[in-house]
Design a protein around this motif. Structure first.
Motif, PDB file in Angstrom:
ATOM      1  N   ALA A 211      54.733 -20.947 -19.934  1.00  0.00           N
ATOM      2  CA  ALA A 211      53.939 -21.635 -20.960  1.00  0.00           C
ATOM      3  C   ALA A 211      53.518 -20.662 -22.047  1.00  0.00           C
ATOM      4  O   ALA A 211      53.584 -20.983 -23.244  1.00  0.00           O
ATOM      5  CB  ALA A 211      52.711 -22.288 -20.329  1.00  0.00           C
ATOM      6  N   ALA A 212      53.095 -19.466 -21.672  1.00  0.00           N
ATOM      7  CA  ALA A 212      52.681 -18.460 -22.652  1.00  0.00           C
ATOM      8  C   ALA A 212      53.854 -18.064 -23.549  1.00  0.00           C
ATOM      9  O   ALA A 212      53.705 -17.941 -24.770  1.00  0.00           O
ATOM     10  CB  ALA A 212      52.106 -17.231 -21.949  1.00  0.00           C
ATOM     11  N   LYS A 213      55.024 -17.881 -22.950  1.00  0.00           N
ATOM     12  CA  LYS A 213      56.215 -17.541 -23.739  1.00  0.00           C
ATOM     13  C   LYS A 213      56.551 -18.667 -24.709  1.00  0.00           C
ATOM     14  O   LYS A 213      56.854 -18.432 -25.883  1.00  0.00           O
ATOM     15  CB  LYS A 213      57.408 -17.277 -22.820  1.00  0.00           C
ATOM     16  CG  LYS A 213      57.319 -15.995 -22.025  1.00  0.00           C
ATOM     17  CD  LYS A 213      58.538 -15.893 -21.122  1.00  0.00           C
ATOM     18  CE  LYS A 213      58.517 -14.658 -20.260  1.00  0.00           C
ATOM     19  NZ  LYS A 213      59.699 -14.591 -19.366  1.00  0.00           N
TER      20      LYS A 213
ATOM     21  N   GLY B 154      55.276 -19.053 -34.091  1.00  0.00           N
ATOM     22  CA  GLY B 154      55.774 -17.977 -34.944  1.00  0.00           C
ATOM     23  C   GLY B 154      55.640 -16.597 -34.347  1.00  0.00           C
ATOM     24  O   GLY B 154      55.519 -15.623 -35.069  1.00  0.00           O
ATOM     25  N   GLY B 155      55.638 -16.498 -33.029  1.00  0.00           N
ATOM     26  CA  GLY B 155      55.555 -15.200 -32.364  1.00  0.00           C
ATOM     27  C   GLY B 155      54.153 -14.694 -32.147  1.00  0.00           C
ATOM     28  O   GLY B 155      53.940 -13.555 -31.771  1.00  0.00           O
ATOM     29  N   LYS B 156      53.144 -15.560 -32.360  1.00  0.00           N
ATOM     30  CA  LYS B 156      51.744 -15.163 -32.186  1.00  0.00           C
ATOM     31  C   LYS B 156      51.505 -14.702 -30.734  1.00  0.00           C
ATOM     32  O   LYS B 156      52.029 -15.302 -29.812  1.00  0.00           O
ATOM     33  CB  LYS B 156      50.835 -16.352 -32.498  1.00  0.00           C
ATOM     34  CG  LYS B 156      49.359 -16.000 -32.570  1.00  0.00           C
ATOM     35  CD  LYS B 156      48.529 -17.229 -32.886  1.00  0.00           C
ATOM     36  CE  LYS B 156      48.658 -17.625 -34.328  1.00  0.00           C
ATOM     37  NZ  LYS B 156      47.685 -18.674 -34.710  1.00  0.00           N
ATOM     38  N   PRO B 157      50.721 -13.648 -30.522  1.00  0.00           N
ATOM     39  CA  PRO B 157      50.425 -13.215 -29.151  1.00  0.00           C
ATOM     40  C   PRO B 157      49.684 -14.296 -28.367  1.00  0.00           C
ATOM     41  O   PRO B 157      48.801 -14.962 -28.901  1.00  0.00           O
ATOM     42  CB  PRO B 157      49.525 -11.989 -29.345  1.00  0.00           C
ATOM     43  CG  PRO B 157      49.774 -11.527 -30.736  1.00  0.00           C
ATOM     44  CD  PRO B 157      50.113 -12.765 -31.512  1.00  0.00           C
ATOM     45  N   VAL B 158      50.057 -14.447 -27.105  1.00  0.00           N
ATOM     46  CA  VAL B 158      49.413 -15.407 -26.211  1.00  0.00           C
ATOM     47  C   VAL B 158      48.968 -14.644 -24.974  1.00  0.00           C
ATOM     48  O   VAL B 158      49.782 -14.007 -24.304  1.00  0.00           O
ATOM     49  CB  VAL B 158      50.381 -16.537 -25.797  1.00  0.00           C
ATOM     50  CG1 VAL B 158      49.714 -17.494 -24.826  1.00  0.00           C
ATOM     51  CG2 VAL B 158      50.876 -17.296 -27.022  1.00  0.00           C
ATOM     52  N   SER B 159      47.664 -14.683 -24.673  1.00  0.00           N
ATOM     53  CA  SER B 159      47.131 -13.956 -23.523  1.00  0.00           C
ATOM     54  C   SER B 159      46.656 -14.918 -22.449  1.00  0.00           C
ATOM     55  O   SER B 159      46.084 -15.965 -22.753  1.00  0.00           O
ATOM     56  CB  SER B 159      45.963 -13.055 -23.947  1.00  0.00           C
ATOM     57  OG  SER B 159      46.422 -12.041 -24.815  1.00  0.00           O
ATOM     58  N   ILE B 160      46.895 -14.568 -21.211  1.00  0.00           N
ATOM     59  CA  ILE B 160      46.383 -15.308 -20.060  1.00  0.00           C
ATOM     60  C   ILE B 160      45.236 -14.501 -19.470  1.00  0.00           C
ATOM     61  O   ILE B 160      45.396 -13.316 -19.159  1.00  0.00           O
ATOM     62  CB  ILE B 160      47.475 -15.527 -18.995  1.00  0.00           C
ATOM     63  CG1 ILE B 160      48.630 -16.340 -19.581  1.00  0.00           C
ATOM     64  CG2 ILE B 160      46.893 -16.222 -17.763  1.00  0.00           C
ATOM     65  CD1 ILE B 160      49.834 -16.444 -18.654  1.00  0.00           C
TER      66      ILE B 160
ATOM     67  N   ASP C  70      36.037 -14.544 -19.250  1.00  0.00           N
ATOM     68  CA  ASP C  70      35.065 -13.455 -19.199  1.00  0.00           C
ATOM     69  C   ASP C  70      35.556 -12.290 -18.340  1.00  0.00           C
ATOM     70  O   ASP C  70      34.820 -11.371 -18.062  1.00  0.00           O
ATOM     71  CB  ASP C  70      33.708 -13.952 -18.687  1.00  0.00           C
ATOM     72  CG  ASP C  70      33.804 -14.561 -17.301  1.00  0.00           C
ATOM     73  OD1 ASP C  70      34.916 -14.619 -16.748  1.00  0.00           O
ATOM     74  OD2 ASP C  70      32.762 -14.980 -16.771  1.00  0.00           O
ATOM     75  N   GLY C  71      36.809 -12.351 -17.948  1.00  0.00           N
ATOM     76  CA  GLY C  71      37.379 -11.286 -17.118  1.00  0.00           C
ATOM     77  C   GLY C  71      38.371 -10.461 -17.910  1.00  0.00           C
ATOM     78  O   GLY C  71      38.120 -10.110 -19.053  1.00  0.00           O
ATOM     79  N   GLU C  72      39.514 -10.200 -17.321  1.00  0.00           N
ATOM     80  CA  GLU C  72      40.507  -9.345 -17.951  1.00  0.00           C
ATOM     81  C   GLU C  72      41.738 -10.149 -18.327  1.00  0.00           C
ATOM     82  O   GLU C  72      42.091 -11.123 -17.669  1.00  0.00           O
ATOM     83  CB  GLU C  72      40.929  -8.244 -16.971  1.00  0.00           C
ATOM     84  CG  GLU C  72      39.817  -7.315 -16.572  1.00  0.00           C
ATOM     85  CD  GLU C  72      40.299  -6.258 -15.590  1.00  0.00           C
ATOM     86  OE1 GLU C  72      41.480  -6.267 -15.215  1.00  0.00           O
ATOM     87  OE2 GLU C  72      39.468  -5.427 -15.203  1.00  0.00           O
ATOM     88  N   VAL C  73      42.405  -9.695 -19.366  1.00  0.00           N
ATOM     89  CA  VAL C  73      43.703 -10.263 -19.720  1.00  0.00           C
ATOM     90  C   VAL C  73      44.700  -9.805 -18.663  1.00  0.00           C
ATOM     91  O   VAL C  73      44.743  -8.627 -18.307  1.00  0.00           O
ATOM     92  CB  VAL C  73      44.148  -9.786 -21.117  1.00  0.00           C
ATOM     93  CG1 VAL C  73      45.587 -10.198 -21.394  1.00  0.00           C
ATOM     94  CG2 VAL C  73      43.217 -10.325 -22.183  1.00  0.00           C
ATOM     95  N   THR C  74      45.503 -10.731 -18.143  1.00  0.00           N
ATOM     96  CA  THR C  74      46.480 -10.368 -17.118  1.00  0.00           C
ATOM     97  C   THR C  74      47.897 -10.303 -17.669  1.00  0.00           C
ATOM     98  O   THR C  74      48.703  -9.515 -17.211  1.00  0.00           O
ATOM     99  CB  THR C  74      46.452 -11.368 -15.953  1.00  0.00           C
ATOM    100  OG1 THR C  74      46.735 -12.675 -16.461  1.00  0.00           O
ATOM    101  CG2 THR C  74      45.109 -11.370 -15.273  1.00  0.00           C
ATOM    102  N   ILE C  75      48.187 -11.146 -18.650  1.00  0.00           N
ATOM    103  CA  ILE C  75      49.520 -11.199 -19.251  1.00  0.00           C
ATOM    104  C   ILE C  75      49.353 -11.457 -20.742  1.00  0.00           C
ATOM    105  O   ILE C  75      48.519 -12.266 -21.144  1.00  0.00           O
ATOM    106  CB  ILE C  75      50.356 -12.368 -18.664  1.00  0.00           C
ATOM    107  CG1 ILE C  75      50.642 -12.175 -17.183  1.00  0.00           C
ATOM    108  CG2 ILE C  75      51.655 -12.576 -19.448  1.00  0.00           C
ATOM    109  CD1 ILE C  75      51.792 -11.279 -16.857  1.00  0.00           C
ATOM    110  N   THR C  76      50.133 -10.799 -21.561  1.00  0.00           N
ATOM    111  CA  THR C  76      50.226 -11.149 -22.974  1.00  0.00           C
ATOM    112  C   THR C  76      51.707 -11.261 -23.319  1.00  0.00           C
ATOM    113  O   THR C  76      52.498 -10.392 -22.942  1.00  0.00           O
ATOM    114  CB  THR C  76      49.550 -10.107 -23.886  1.00  0.00           C
ATOM    115  OG1 THR C  76      48.165 -10.018 -23.558  1.00  0.00           O
ATOM    116  CG2 THR C  76      49.689 -10.487 -25.349  1.00  0.00           C
ATOM    117  N   THR C  77      52.051 -12.353 -23.992  1.00  0.00           N
ATOM    118  CA  THR C  77      53.416 -12.527 -24.471  1.00  0.00           C
ATOM    119  C   THR C  77      53.406 -12.549 -25.995  1.00  0.00           C
ATOM    120  O   THR C  77      52.401 -12.893 -26.610  1.00  0.00           O
ATOM    121  CB  THR C  77      54.039 -13.839 -23.953  1.00  0.00           C
ATOM    122  OG1 THR C  77      53.307 -14.949 -24.478  1.00  0.00           O
ATOM    123  CG2 THR C  77      54.039 -13.896 -22.441  1.00  0.00           C
TER     124      THR C  77
END
Length: 81
Positions: A44-46, A53-59, A65-72
């Protein structure tokens, strides 16, 4: 997917909204989780990244309120813990 989507103009954040979703993400990070479930978030993030348009997507791991685990970005993983 059990998460909310927030777009701050430069990054899109997928934030788990339900405790079960957060728990499944955290279990995967710890090495004990369901790979198929987590891959749905990754896909889904990809997909969202490509459609914006290639915008970064973070999970996020803990409801925002925690940490980013994945960014695409541009349909590919650029960060993963």
């Amino acid at each position: 997917m059990g998460c909310s989507i927030e777009d701050d103009g430069t990054t899109i954040n997928l934030i788990p909204a339900m405790s079960a979703t957060i728990q499944n993400v955290q279990l995967y990070i710890s090495g004990q989780g369901n790979t198929d479930y987590y891959n749905k978030f990754l896909d889904a993030a990809k997909d969202i990244s490509l459609k914006t348009g290639g915008k970064p997507v973070s999970i996020w791991s803990k409801g925002g309120d925690g940490e980013v685990t994945i960014t695409t970005q541009n349909g590919a993983v650029v960060y993963s813990i």
